[in-house]
Design an enzyme around this catalytic site. Structure first.
Site, PDB file in Angstrom:
ATOM      1  N   GLU A   1       2.396 -21.007 -12.269  1.00 57.68           N
ATOM      2  CA  GLU A   1       3.570 -22.375 -11.269  1.00 57.68           C
ATOM      3  C   GLU A   1       5.395 -22.325 -11.646  1.00 57.68           C
ATOM      4  OE1 GLU A   1       2.719 -26.322 -11.546  1.00 57.68           O
ATOM      5  OE2 GLU A   1       3.643 -26.782  -9.584  1.00 57.68           O
TER       6      GLU A   1
ATOM      7  N   ARG B   1      -8.015 -22.082 -23.497  1.00 59.27           N
ATOM      8  CA  ARG B   1      -7.063 -21.846 -23.297  1.00 59.27           C
ATOM      9  C   ARG B   1      -6.398 -21.611 -24.284  1.00 59.27           C
ATOM     10  NH1 ARG B   1      -3.778 -26.465 -21.299  1.00 59.27           N
ATOM     11  NH2 ARG B   1      -2.043 -25.266 -22.800  1.00 59.27           N
TER      12      ARG B   1
ATOM     13  N   LYS C   1       2.901 -26.522 -20.084  1.00 60.45           N
ATOM     14  CA  LYS C   1       5.074 -26.611 -19.495  1.00 60.45           C
ATOM     15  C   LYS C   1       5.271 -28.144 -19.516  1.00 60.45           C
ATOM     16  CE  LYS C   1       3.416 -23.302 -16.374  1.00 60.45           C
ATOM     17  NZ  LYS C   1       4.160 -22.923 -15.005  1.00 60.45           N
TER      18      LYS C   1
END
Length: 546
Positions: A31, A258, A268
């Site tokens: 994104e 992750r 982020k």
RNA sequence: AGACUCGUUGUGUAAUGGUAGCACAGCAGAUUUUGGUUCUGUUAGUUGGGGUUCAAAUCCCUACGGGUCUGCCA
């Protein structure tokens, strides 16, 4: 035997069961709401290595479905970072390219009676959804006619409503134990900010869940690899795909763990908080675990990729120790960096038997690890600086460096013996009186038989240049800054994570460029910062020597 | 509390029913004109309990522990 991770095993099995190898296709779907970090490097590396292995490719797809968060500058940075890591995408796409197709798919689902327009406010919908140990309750608008839903959905699209007035919801199961299946939102109205690509063309925006699988489907992605937080979304991912027309390959989602890095935060959104609160100086602050931060810090793409390769891929929670990353960068920098001498905490050496006006330009090897040997000249003279802590007045156990009456080797130069110290009035040592052995010059062999335990770095008092050095430490004092959840990671900020220092360097550093990597001998690895200029040389410390 | 999921040396990661291996970290030694590098050696592990089997990290049951999920974020 080569290690193969569980995702490779899944693909291998798919191929064995008859999946055509030519239909393998992967994607990396960031994104554009922030800069890429080292966790993304894991996903990038995974997808590109799989693509390479099976001679296929990776599509870079910007998941731009939320105009409130997304910006063009993030698109640019993401592309730069992927390229810098050494990977090339087959093509670059945007979820927003598919807005019309998604709209068409949504109408199809409405026509099958599987989606409805809900006029309720956000809060009401959330209340009805209940929680994981209570059934949700149906919206009063759940059983609108198909005709009415089509009509209202068109009105939504055509801008008759305002932000938050109504949403399109999939009609699945308000009693599902999986919250994602309790009539998830497919479209919401966003008018308060225009989309950076589609501008005012759309005022309804598809949600992630509704967009992602369909984009995979449109692009013929075979294996859609994502991190574990999307695991509970998989039934929804599959539900949507089963409810659109399927003439072709249905993509499959698989999840992996992750990356978690000790003393860091890899999100982020959280990194953005550090930037917005000015805790760091931008996304590329060398303390940041962003790709751009690591780059500025002096990390190389090779070291990052090698690190990712070493940590592997699995399904369990992992907390990678920072020493693994440090190992990777030291390993690479040891191979490629030029050795130079820089003194951080100088103390003066006076060589009593060396003529005061004499200067020798000594040959010095740039990198002993390099097969093709290159050399530079360094000036030697009567007055030199060495590190303060390389001298100790009295001989002490396990201290091999300079003390009174003892000999050391000066790197690339002569053997030195200390005799006396000169003190200031406050009692601190100001300078050390020594003699040198003129027959002991490096590589001449004359005195090479002598056993000298220690070699010191030094700079000439007459020729050194002053440089400024940025020194970084972990940005958090807590191994797992996320331990308290709720964004309380801010409590663990290390207030001592950045320092700047003046040091004395050999003159060769004057010609340093931003591409060079240096080892300041016996200290660490350093590189030029982007803010450096001819008058004020500024270096970043990448990592100390081990 | 539920659904889903994961538990292998300090940290990661292999071993898919057949010798528990590798990397990092640690420790010890050798080499070294960087107390770096390199080389050698070494410490340390299958969450507990039951079952199936000649044989279990692996299959089954169970307990325990971790994670995700109650955004119109992705």
């Amino acid at each position: 035997m080569k290690k193969i991770n569980f995702l490779e095993k899944i693909i291998k099995k798919d191929l064995e069961l008859g999946f055509p190898i030519k239909k393998l296709l992967f994607r990396f779907p960031p994104e554009p709401n922030g800069y890429l970090h080292i966790g993304h490097a894991k996903s990038i590396y995974l997808n590109f290595k799989l693509a390479k292995k099976y001679k296929t490719s990776v599509i870079l797809r910007f998941d731009d479905t939320n105009p409130i968060e997304e910006e063009k500058k993030f698109i640019d940075s993401i592309k730069i970072d992927i390229c810098w890591l050494g990977f090339k995408c087959k093509k670059e796409t945007y979820a927003s390219n598919y807005f019309y197709k998604l709209y068409y798919f949504a109408k199809h689902i409405i026509k099958n009676g599987k989606a409805y327009v809900d006029d309720q406010k956000k809060k009401k919908i959330q209340e009805q959804r209940k929680n994981t140990f209570e059934y949700g309750i149906d919206s009063p608008y759940r059983n609108r006619s198909i005709k009415e839903n089509i009509f209202l959905f068109k009105k939504m699209k055509n801008g008759y409503f305002y932000d938050g007035d109504c949403v399109l919801r999939a009609k699945i199961d308000m009693k599902s134990p999986n919250m994602n299946l309790r009539d998830p939102i497919m479209y919401r109205i966003i008018k308060k900010k225009l989309h950076y690509r589609t501008n005012n063309k759309w005022c309804i925006y598809p949600t992630y869940d509704w967009t992602h699988g369909q984009s995979d489907y449109i692009e013929n992605i075979s294996h859609s690899l994502c991190s574990f937080e999307f695991e509970n979304h998989k039934p929804l991912y599959n539900w949507y795909l089963n409810n659109i027309k399927k003439k072709k390959l249905i993509p499959k989602q698989y999840e992996f763990s992750r990356l978690n890095l000790n003393y860091n935060i890899l999100s982020k959104r959280k990194l953005q908080i550090l930037v917005k609160k000015n805790i760091v100086n931008g996304w590329d602050d060398p303390r940041m675990p962003t790709i751009s931060g690591l780059r500025r810090r002096g990390y190389t793409p090779e070291s990052i990729n090698n690190f990712i390769k070493n940590i592997g891929i699995s399904k369990r929670i992992n907390n990678i120790d920072i020493s693994l990353l440090e190992f990777s960068i030291r390993k690479h920098l040891n191979k490629i960096s030029s050795r130079v001498m820089v003194v951080f905490n100088p103390i003066l050496i006076i060589i009593e038997n060396y003529p005061s006006d004499k200067v020798e330009w000594l040959n010095s090897e740039n990198n002993p690890e390099d097969i093709k040997k290159t050399y530079r000249k360094i000036p030697f003279s009567k007055y030199l600086y060495i590190e303060n802590n390389d001298f100790m007045e009295k001989i002490k156990k396990n201290f091999f460096r300079l003390s009174l009456g003892k000999e050391v080797r000066l790197k690339n130069a002569y053997i030195l013996k200390a005799h006396n110290v000169y003190r200031n009035l406050d009692g601190n040592i100001k300078s050390i009186y020594c003699t040198y052995d003129k027959n002991s010059l490096s590589k001449t062999g004359t005195s090479s038989k002598r056993k000298i335990k220690s070699t010191l770095h030094w700079v000439s008092k007459k020729f050194f240049i002053k440089i400024r050095i940025n020194i970084y430490k972990n940005i958090f004092i807590e191994k797992n800054p996320d331990i308290l959840k709720n964004n309380n990671f801010i409590n663990f900020i290390n207030n001592d994570s950045f320092k700047t220092k003046i040091a004395y360097a050999e003159p060769a550093l004057r010609t340093a460029t931003i591409k060079n990597k240096f080892q300041f001998q016996r200290i660490g690895y350093f590189c030029l910062d982007k803010k450096s200029n001819n008058k004020n040389l500024l270096f970043n410390k990448t990592i100390n020597i081990k």
